[in-house]
Every structure is written in structure tokens, then in C-alpha cells.
Design an enzyme around this catalytic site. Structure first.
Site, PDB file in Angstrom:
ATOM      1  N   SER A 144       0.311  -1.412   0.351  1.00 14.14           N
ATOM      2  CA  SER A 144      -0.164  -0.085   0.045  1.00 14.14           C
ATOM      3  C   SER A 144       0.327   1.383  -0.716  1.00 14.14           C
ATOM      4  O   SER A 144       0.298   2.345  -0.609  1.00 14.14           O
ATOM      5  CB  SER A 144      -1.225  -0.060   0.742  1.00 14.14           C
ATOM      6  OG  SER A 144      -0.214   0.040   2.039  1.00 14.14           O
TER       7      SER A 144
ATOM      8  N   HIS B 191      -1.184   4.555   7.133  1.00 13.14           N
ATOM      9  CA  HIS B 191       0.299   5.251   6.055  1.00 13.14           C
ATOM     10  C   HIS B 191       0.298   6.308   6.611  1.00 13.14           C
ATOM     11  O   HIS B 191      -0.429   7.010   7.167  1.00 13.14           O
ATOM     12  CB  HIS B 191      -1.184   4.769   4.920  1.00 13.14           C
ATOM     13  CG  HIS B 191      -1.794   3.149   4.974  1.00 13.14           C
ATOM     14  ND1 HIS B 191      -2.679   3.132   5.088  1.00 13.14           N
ATOM     15  CD2 HIS B 191      -1.170   2.634   4.404  1.00 13.14           C
ATOM     16  CE1 HIS B 191      -2.639   1.478   4.448  1.00 13.14           C
ATOM     17  NE2 HIS B 191      -1.606   1.501   4.304  1.00 13.14           N
TER      18      HIS B 191
ATOM     19  N   ASP C  34      -3.449   8.127   7.463  1.00 16.08           N
ATOM     20  CA  ASP C  34      -4.571   7.081   8.650  1.00 16.08           C
ATOM     21  C   ASP C  34      -3.998   5.808   9.342  1.00 16.08           C
ATOM     22  O   ASP C  34      -2.663   5.991   9.637  1.00 16.08           O
ATOM     23  CB  ASP C  34      -6.121   6.319   6.805  1.00 16.08           C
ATOM     24  CG  ASP C  34      -4.651   4.929   6.273  1.00 16.08           C
ATOM     25  OD1 ASP C  34      -3.494   4.909   6.994  1.00 16.08           O
ATOM     26  OD2 ASP C  34      -5.412   4.285   5.420  1.00 16.08           O
TER      27      ASP C  34
END
Length: 370
Positions: free
Chosen positions: A43, A333, A330
Site C-alpha cells: 500500500s 499510512h 490513516d
């Protein structure tokens, strides 16, 4: 802990730098010798592959993801651009399309061939171990490599382009986080688990070289034990990072650097750089105000303790007023601004940030054909 490294590698930092610059020439022209970038990982790099994978539950294709730069969700797990995006912008080439998007456009006839500026294969939630988060439908690093290999074999990607390009690799955070999953029972010791991870990275380097890669940039993991989502694991500290997790991360990172140092020895005509992301983020955390951060512990977007109990955008989330002041966007991340600061360190930083040379030097290098 014993980390996997090529046993024949004995060069120190100074001699490594001499090895690289002695075997390569620096381009005198303006601009950079990088027509394309091929991106592999999780990610931290995913530009939207998971969005095009309808069997995948690891998604960021809803507001407020993407709100700061793109002004709409792109499938990136941050509020704007990632490190891979910033590297493209520093080099001066367009951002890479997600592989699954490019594949869809090629198959339905809206594009005649795959992009010539590279492709992003990264999949959020994936790891270097095939088993990591497979129940979520993510694309493991092995499958990402297979997707790339298939395009090469079908001649959608020219090997000459690969030789001229830079390969970006970052993966492993999800494997280590999964090791501490309370619903799983680890069958390996932490050291053995990390060695198994490094073995897979070694295989990746081997295969990517065989497909024509000459410049390989491998980035360390950040301090995974400091992400706000650690509060989801039982018994983890709230007021400090999770030491056991960060110990595994540091051992893995040390092994990664060993693999990078072995590239010019094991693979003639190829060279690698190691991006020290872990220490770079810890420097931000140690002196937040110097780098413009008001909060280096909590998520800008989420809910609960540290904002770590709920994914950004899910029902009940809250969001901060200024994401640029937060290290984390978040629960897992970094924010776009954090990514930009990391990229600047990787692009033009000294050997404490990236070694044996930085990305700017790497992008300027020319080399004899293999």
C-alpha cells in the site's frame, strides 16, 4: 539475529560507492536517463490496483482518500501522492498506471499497448510471503512479478526499456504485522520468519534481473510498530511504539541492505540502492516541529485511540483540519507530506538516507549494455 546476505559481499560503504561510480558514468545531459519506472510492493506504492480487483477487500477507493492532491479517490492509501509518484515527478515522467487498469484498457481496445513510462504492480495489503492477507484477495509480490514477466514474454514490455528503467521495491510491513495477528499462531520464531521473508526478496531480485533489470531501488520498511493501527493488537503500548514489532522490522531491513549490497557482485551489470526509510521517519518523530509536524503519533483520519481503531472513510470516521501537520494520514499510512519529505531524502540525501548513492545520482547514471 542471522540475516540473509550474500556471503561473498565484503565491500564497505566507501568501496561500494567507488564500485558503483567506477563502473558507471554520470550523464552530462540535462534531464535523467530514466524513461520508465516499474513499481512492486504494497500500500505504500499501490496506485489503484486493488480498486480494479473486485475480489479484493483491501480498498481505498472512497473519500476522503486522494482529497488533498487528486481531489478524488484513486485507490492510493493516502490523501495524495505516494513516494513512487514523487519520484516520477522528480525525474519528469508521467505517473505509472496500475497494471490492472492498463490491462483493462488494452483488452477493451482503448489503448493499443501498455504504457512506455512503466507500470505500477503494487497491491495494498500484500507481502513478500504468498500467504500474507491472501484471504483479502491481495496480489502477492510473487504474482506481481509473474504479471510483469508475462508482459515481457508477450513483448508488451521491451527488455531494452527495462534495462534503462528503475525498479522500485518496498514490501514486508504486512508480513510482520500479520505475525502478531492474535488469531494466528506463528509456527516460526521471529528470526526464522524474517529469514523466510528475505529469501523471497532474494528470489525477486534474481527474477527481476533475469528479466533485464539493471537499476534496482529497494526501500526499507518504516517503523511498523509505530503505526496507529497497533492499538488493534492486544497488549500493545499506546504511549510508545511496539518494540517487538520494530525489532523484527530492523532485522528485516538489515537483511534487505545485505541483499542490496550483493547485487553488483551477484548480478553483473546491475546495481542497487538501499533507501533508509526507517531512520528517516524516526528522525521526523524525534523532532516533529523541525519538520512541520504537530502530531507524529495519531492518524489524521480514523477514530478511537490514536485514530487507529477505524479505517479512514468508514462510517464514524473523523478527520483533522490540516493533514500536512500529521505524520500519519490513516491508521497505517503516512500523509502525502510525509511521503514528499521521505522522497526528498531518497532523491538527494546523503548515505545516512540512501546508499551507496541517492536516487538523483542513480537516475543520472548510464551503463554499458548487458
Amino acid at each position: 539475529m542471522g540475516c540473509l546476505a550474500w556471503p561473498e559481499m565484503k565491500l564497505g560503504r566507501a568501496s561500494l560507492a567507488q564500485f558503483y561510480t567506477g563502473h558507471l558514468s554520470i550523464s552530462a545531459i540535462n534531464g535523467y536517463n530514466v524513461p520508465a519506472i516499474f513499481v512492486f510492493g504494497d500500500s505504500i506504492f499501490d496506485a489503484g490496483n486493488n480498486h480494479y480487483n473486485k475480489n479484493c477487500t483491501a480498498q481505498a477507493d472512497f473519500p476522503p482518500y486522494g482529497s488533498t492532491f487528486f481531489h478524488h479517490p484513486t485507490g492510493r492509501f493516502t490523501n495524495g501522492r505516494t513516494v513512487a509518484d514523487f519520484i516520477c515527478q522528480f525525474i519528469g515522467i508521467p505517473l505509472q498506471k496500475p497494471f490492472l487498469e492498463a490491462q483493462l484498457e488494452f483488452m477493451n481496445g482503448t489503448r493499443k499497448d501498455y504504457p512506455s513510462n512503466g507500470i505500477n504492480f503494487a497491491s495494498a495489503g500484500s507481502g513478500v510471503l504468498r500467504a500474507t492477507n491472501q484471504d483479502s484477495g491481495v496480489t502477492s509480490i510473487q504474482v506481481q512479478l509473474q504479471q510483469f514477466q508475462t508482459l515481457v514474454e508477450q513483448r508488451h514490455i521491451d527488455r531494452k526499456l527495462i534495462r534503462q528503467s528503475i525498479i522500485l521495491f518496498e514490501s514486508g510491513s504486512n508480513d510482520i504485522f500479520a505475525y502478531f495477528d492474535p488469531f494466528g499462531t506463528p509456527t516460526l520464531t521471529p528470526d526464522a520468519y524474517v529469514r523466510s521473508m528475505l529469501m523471497e526478496v532474494g528470489k525477486f531480485i534474481d527474477q527481476i534481473y533475469k528479466l533485464g533489470a539493471s537499476r534496482i531501488a529497494i526501500f526499507s520498511l518504516g517503523p511498523v510498530g509505530c503505526v496507529p493501527a497497533r492499538v488493534l493488537l492486544p497488549g500493545t503500548p499506546v504511549t510508545k511504539c511496539y518494540g517487538k514489532m520494530n525489532k523484527m522490522v530492523k532485522n528485516y531491513n538489515m537483511g534487505l541492505e545485505g541483499l542490496v549490497n550483493g547485487i553488483p557482485i551477484k548480478y553483473p551489470g546491475a546495481f542497487g540502492v538501499f533507501g533508509e526509510v526507517y531512520k528517516t521517519i524516526q528522525i521526523f518523530r524525534a523532532n516533529p516541529k523541525r519538520y512541520g509536524f504537530a502530531d507524529v503519533n495519531s492518524a489524521c483520519c480514523g477514530d478511537g485511540t490514536l485514530g487507529g481503531f477505524l479505517q479512514c472513510g468508514k462510517e464514524g470516521y473523523t478527520i483533522c483540519k490540516n493533514p500536512n501537520q500529521y505524520l500519519f494520514w490513516d491508521f497505517f499510512h503516512p500523509s502525502e507530506r510525509t511521503y514528499k519529505l521521505i522522497t526528498k531524502a531518497l532523491w538527494a540525501g546523503r548515505h545516512t538516507r540512501i546508499r551507496p548513492v541517492n536516487l538523483k545520482t542513480l537516475a543520472n547514471m548510464t551503463h554499458p549494455p548487458r
